[in-house]
Design an enzyme around this catalytic site. Structure first.
Site, PDB file in Angstrom:
ATOM      1  N   TRP A   1       0.860  -1.190   0.000  1.00 52.96           N
ATOM      2  CA  TRP A   1       0.000   0.000   0.000  1.00 52.96           C
ATOM      3  C   TRP A   1       0.888   1.228   0.000  1.00 52.96           C
ATOM      4  O   TRP A   1       1.907   1.240   0.717  1.00 52.96           O
ATOM      5  CB  TRP A   1      -0.863  -0.017   1.267  1.00 52.96           C
ATOM      6  CG  TRP A   1      -1.758   1.169   1.474  1.00 52.96           C
ATOM      7  CD1 TRP A   1      -3.078   1.274   1.099  1.00 52.96           C
ATOM      8  CD2 TRP A   1      -1.457   2.396   2.143  1.00 52.96           C
ATOM      9  NE1 TRP A   1      -3.586   2.488   1.492  1.00 52.96           N
ATOM     10  CE2 TRP A   1      -2.606   3.198   2.133  1.00 52.96           C
ATOM     11  CE3 TRP A   1      -0.306   2.922   2.746  1.00 52.96           C
ATOM     12  CZ2 TRP A   1      -2.662   4.471   2.694  1.00 52.96           C
ATOM     13  CZ3 TRP A   1      -0.345   4.189   3.309  1.00 52.96           C
ATOM     14  CH2 TRP A   1      -1.517   4.951   3.281  1.00 52.96           C
TER      15      TRP A   1
ATOM     16  N   SER B   1       4.756  -5.787   2.573  1.00 49.29           N
ATOM     17  CA  SER B   1       4.028  -4.868   3.456  1.00 49.29           C
ATOM     18  C   SER B   1       2.580  -5.321   3.629  1.00 49.29           C
ATOM     19  O   SER B   1       2.315  -6.386   4.158  1.00 49.29           O
ATOM     20  CB  SER B   1       4.123  -3.440   2.908  1.00 49.29           C
ATOM     21  OG  SER B   1       3.632  -2.508   3.838  1.00 49.29           O
ATOM     22  N   MET B   2       1.618  -4.532   3.130  1.00 53.19           N
ATOM     23  CA  MET B   2       0.216  -4.915   3.234  1.00 53.19           C
ATOM     24  C   MET B   2      -0.038  -6.268   2.576  1.00 53.19           C
ATOM     25  O   MET B   2      -0.917  -7.027   2.997  1.00 53.19           O
ATOM     26  CB  MET B   2      -0.667  -3.855   2.582  1.00 53.19           C
ATOM     27  CG  MET B   2      -2.142  -4.180   2.648  1.00 53.19           C
ATOM     28  SD  MET B   2      -3.179  -2.913   1.910  1.00 53.19           S
ATOM     29  CE  MET B   2      -4.789  -3.691   2.181  1.00 53.19           C
TER      30      MET B   2
ATOM     31  N   HIS C   1      11.569   0.749   4.913  1.00 53.39           N
ATOM     32  CA  HIS C   1      10.396  -0.034   4.523  1.00 53.39           C
ATOM     33  C   HIS C   1      10.481  -0.420   3.047  1.00 53.39           C
ATOM     34  O   HIS C   1      10.306  -1.579   2.686  1.00 53.39           O
ATOM     35  CB  HIS C   1       9.128   0.772   4.805  1.00 53.39           C
ATOM     36  CG  HIS C   1       7.878  -0.034   4.661  1.00 53.39           C
ATOM     37  ND1 HIS C   1       7.628  -1.158   5.410  1.00 53.39           N
ATOM     38  CD2 HIS C   1       6.802   0.121   3.843  1.00 53.39           C
ATOM     39  CE1 HIS C   1       6.451  -1.666   5.075  1.00 53.39           C
ATOM     40  NE2 HIS C   1       5.943  -0.922   4.118  1.00 53.39           N
TER      41      HIS C   1
ATOM     42  N   ASP D   1      13.365   0.233   9.265  1.00 53.10           N
ATOM     43  CA  ASP D   1      11.983   0.419   8.798  1.00 53.10           C
ATOM     44  C   ASP D   1      11.216   1.259   9.810  1.00 53.10           C
ATOM     45  O   ASP D   1      10.904   0.787  10.909  1.00 53.10           O
ATOM     46  CB  ASP D   1      11.312  -0.949   8.617  1.00 53.10           C
ATOM     47  CG  ASP D   1       9.962  -0.876   7.927  1.00 53.10           C
ATOM     48  OD1 ASP D   1       9.308   0.181   8.010  1.00 53.10           O
ATOM     49  OD2 ASP D   1       9.556  -1.877   7.316  1.00 53.10           O
TER      50      ASP D   1
END
Length: 277
Positions: free
Chosen positions: A34, A100-101, A258, A229
């Protein structure tokens, strides 16, 4: 370049999921983060294809070139999209990778549909298993963090995404590793997404407890995370995930933000190949 048209169960609209299918060999499905799209994998796809794999990327509903429905941004619905894509392509022995998402779809897929078609799981900078700080998840982020993100998206989505993009890659620390052009490109991908989808996904990745989903995983699993991150803290995400998934591996990329798939792409790609070859 192809489209998957699906009719979601208990939804009042058809949703078209855009995907790209390149190369041949064992399939690798890449699930993006995202607020991006499948385009984020630009520096991983050719490496994996040239290593002899069939690489499938797709755009989550509301993002990239997929449909932009007004609802269905919960992990159950989004994982159903992934499941339908896998069924449509009739692939097995899949290496499933989530950034991530996208780690949430991996966890929910394993819990909902099992792993009979999956050979390995790779979580990169993943939000799984649980980002929200609670009494039994003390290392998570406070509720106010996600509330403020939602308010910023509602009031000044463009301004928020511009600032978020810099924090995504720790730009001030990594100017020698990432260009302003790449930042601008990421912003373009993010701003082109559905405003409603961008907003609703915050609740999904921020407040969905996936600990139970991870506990049942019994196939080879790798967690990759950067120790710098600042978007997704290591402790409630990859570190906790590693503890929950029996016999899993955890690899830490030193100095990785990240968005390490951009800043530390060589290190990341090496870890991916070492695990799947």
């Amino acid at each position: 370049m192809k489209n998957l048209i699906k009719t979601p169960a208990q939804k009042d609209t058809n949703v078209s999921i855009y995907y790209e299918d390149q190369g041949s060999g064992q399939p690798i499905v890449l699930v993006h983060g995202w607020p991006l799209s499948g385009s984020m994998w630009e520096y991983q796809v050719p490496v994996l294809v040239e290593a002899g794999y069939r690489v499938i990327t797709y755009d989550r509903r509301g993002f990239g070139r997929s449909s932009r429905p007004y609802s269905g941004y919960d992990y159950t619905s989004m994982t159903e999209d992934l499941h339908d894509l896998i069924e449509k392509l009739d692939v097995t022995d899949i290496i499933l990778v989530g950034f991530s998402m996208g780690g949430g779809e991996l966890a929910r897929y394993a819990a909902t549909y099992g792993t009979s078609k999956i050979s390995k799981l790779i979580f990169i900078s993943s939000i799984a298993p649980y980002l929200l700080k609670t009494d039994d998840n003390p290392d998570g982020a406070p509720e106010v963090v996600f509330h403020e993100m939602e308010e910023n998206i509602k009031n000044d989505r463009a301004g928020f995404l511009k600032t978020f993009g810099e924090g995504f890659v720790n730009y001030e620390d990594n100017k020698d590793l990432i260009s302003q052009g790449q930042l601008d490109y990421n912003f373009q991908i993010a701003i082109d997404a559905s405003p409603k989808g961008t907003l609703e996904c915050i609740n999904s990745f921020g407040r969905t407890d996936l600990r139970g989903d991870l506990e049942g995983i019994e196939i080879p699993t790798l967690f990759i995370h950067g120790d710098a991150d600042h978007i997704v803290p290591l402790a409630p995400s990859s570190q906790q995930g590693h503890q929950l998934v029996k016999d899993s591996q955890l690899k830490i990329i030193k100095g990785g933000p990240h968005g390490l798939y951009l800043t530390h792409k060589k290190e990341l790609n090496t870890l991916l190949l070492d695990f799947i070859l």
